[in-house]
Structure formats: structure tokens, C-alpha cells
Design a protein around this motif. Structure first.
Motif, short mmCIF file in Angstrom:
data_model
loop_
_atom_site.label_atom_id
_atom_site.label_comp_id
_atom_site.label_asym_id
_atom_site.label_seq_id
_atom_site.Cartn_x
_atom_site.Cartn_y
_atom_site.Cartn_z
N ALA A 57 -4.38 -0.80 44.88
CA ALA A 57 -3.87 0.25 44.00
C ALA A 57 -4.44 0.09 42.59
O ALA A 57 -4.92 1.05 41.98
CB ALA A 57 -2.35 0.23 43.97
N CYS B 283 -3.22 10.65 44.65
CA CYS B 283 -4.60 10.30 44.96
C CYS B 283 -5.26 11.49 45.64
O CYS B 283 -4.61 12.49 45.92
CB CYS B 283 -4.70 9.06 45.85
N ALA C 157 2.72 7.46 43.55
CA ALA C 157 1.43 7.73 42.90
C ALA C 157 0.61 8.81 43.63
O ALA C 157 0.70 8.95 44.85
CB ALA C 157 0.62 6.44 42.81
N VAL D 23 -4.42 3.47 40.29
CA VAL D 23 -3.12 4.14 40.46
C VAL D 23 -1.99 3.13 40.29
O VAL D 23 -2.13 1.96 40.63
CB VAL D 23 -2.98 4.87 41.83
N GLU E 134 -13.05 4.57 44.43
CA GLU E 134 -12.58 5.01 45.75
C GLU E 134 -12.65 3.88 46.76
O GLU E 134 -13.42 2.92 46.60
CB GLU E 134 -13.39 6.21 46.23
N ILE F 91 -8.23 1.07 42.26
CA ILE F 91 -8.58 2.49 42.20
C ILE F 91 -7.91 3.20 41.03
O ILE F 91 -8.13 4.39 40.81
CB ILE F 91 -8.30 3.24 43.53
N GLY G 209 -9.04 7.33 43.65
CA GLY G 209 -8.18 7.23 42.48
C GLY G 209 -8.98 7.52 41.24
O GLY G 209 -10.18 7.81 41.32
N VAL H 65 1.24 7.61 47.42
CA VAL H 65 0.64 6.27 47.44
C VAL H 65 1.73 5.25 47.09
O VAL H 65 2.35 5.34 46.02
CB VAL H 65 -0.52 6.14 46.44
#
Length: 191
Positions: free
Chosen positions: A80, A101, A99, A85, A57, A83, A53, A116
Motif C-alpha cells: 500500500a 485505486c 483507500a 495509498v 503500480e 503505490i 496508485g 483497498v
């Protein structure tokens, strides 16, 4: 009537399309079954990927097989956010506008424009289970998870009915930790 259901922890994982599997692991690559899961035909794989993200990571994220029509990354809300997002809470497969990634495998990288999600807490059940419990597909129920010190009632649990399923409720790691779950346990559908 008591309505018991197996409650399982669904940790972060990735579902890959055939196309993305080829990019990440090589053309013609086949996923290796490490362990069968409670849902018929589903399995945890030996293979892992890195989910990237904007902020950081997540390395060694499990892949679940078999391949799917679209790649999908299921994270907890904590994952989430960590990272970077903004993943929506959705049912599996509802990816429109979700989302983005990047996925990194041993042979390549894939930029997902969407995919995501934070999986909406849900119960898999067969039509026979649904009939026995008086439930319908997409019905929203409450479920009690009992533990020594952190018993919890989960609201907004969606019932997913299909002859391809086995009776089990899936919670992500944030939800399981909130209820003090150390592994799978028996939960009870309240309505």
C-alpha cells in the motif's frame, strides 16, 4: 489444551464484482479457476490485473474467485505504501472509507473510489471449531507462530466463525516475513 491452526500466507490479491469483471475482461467473462484455496468455494484465478496508485503500480496481481458483491483489493502495508495509498487495516468486506485505486485489465479500467484495505489478521473457523476451542465470532485472540529463527506471537487476531469456512489463519506477506514463514505452517491459538 493446545489449539493448533493452519497458518497461511495471503499475498496481495483482488476480489472483483460482476460489473467490474465485465469492464476489465469483457461482458459475460467467467473467471478461470487456477487453484482451489483452503476456504471452501474460493479459488485463485488465471486472470490478473494491474493495481495503480498515485506513486506506482503493481502488475500481475492475482484475482480470487468467485465474484463478490463489491470489488476489493487486499495489500500488505508495504504494498500500500509503495503505490502511495493510505489503506486502513480492516476485516474483509469492511470497505466504507477505505483507500481508492485504479484497476487495469485487458479490456478496460476501473476507478475504485474505495476498496483497498490491509486485511486484519484473522482465523477462519467453523462453528464446530469455535465450540471445540471455546471461541466466538469476532473474538480477538493471540496466536504463536514458531519458526527456526523468528518465532512470533501475533496479537489482535480476529476469529471469524461461519459454516462456510475451514479452519485456517491468514497473515499477509509482511506478517509472514516477520515470523520467518516460508509457506504454510501450524500455529497455536494462545487464548
Amino acid at each position: 489444551m493446545e489449539k493448533p491452526v493452519l497458518a497461511e500466507i495471503s499475498a496481495r490479491h483482488v476480489h472483483l464484482s460482476k460489473e467490474h469483471l465485465a469492464v476489465l475482461f469483457g461482458e459475460g467473462y467467467q473467471l478461470t479457476n487456477k487453484k482451489d484455496l483452503s476456504q471452501p468455494g474460493q479459488f485463485a484465478c488465471e486472470e490478473r490485473v494491474t493495481v495503480v496508485g498515485p506513486k506506482r503500480e503493481l502488475k500481475n496481481v492475482s484475482i480470487l474467485g468467485p465474484v463478490r458483491p463489491e470489488s476489493q483489493v487486499e495489500l500488505s502495508m508495504t504494498d500500500a505504501r509503495s503505490i502511495g495509498v493510505s489503506a486502513p487495516v480492516r476485516e474483509s468486506g469492511d470497505l466504507e472509507g477505505s483507500a481508492p485505486c485504479k484497476l487495469i485489465g485487458p479490456c478496460g479500467e476501473v476507478e475504485l473510489q474505495q476498496g483497498v484495505i490491509i486485511a486484519k489478521r484473522h482465523i477462519h473457523m467453523t462453528p464446530e471449531d469455535a465450540e471445540k476451542y471455546g471461541m466466538q465470532d469476532k473474538q480477538i485472540v493471540r496466536v504463536a507462530v514458531k519458526s527456526a529463527e523468528r518465532s512470533l506471537i501475533f496479537e489482535d487476531v480476529v476469529c471469524r466463525v461461519s459454516p462456510k469456512y475451514a479452519l485456517a489463519m491468514h497473515l499477509d506477506t509482511d506478517e509472514a516475513n516477520a515470523a520467518g514463514m516460508a509457506g504454510s505452517c501450524t500455529a497455536y491459538i494462545l487464548d
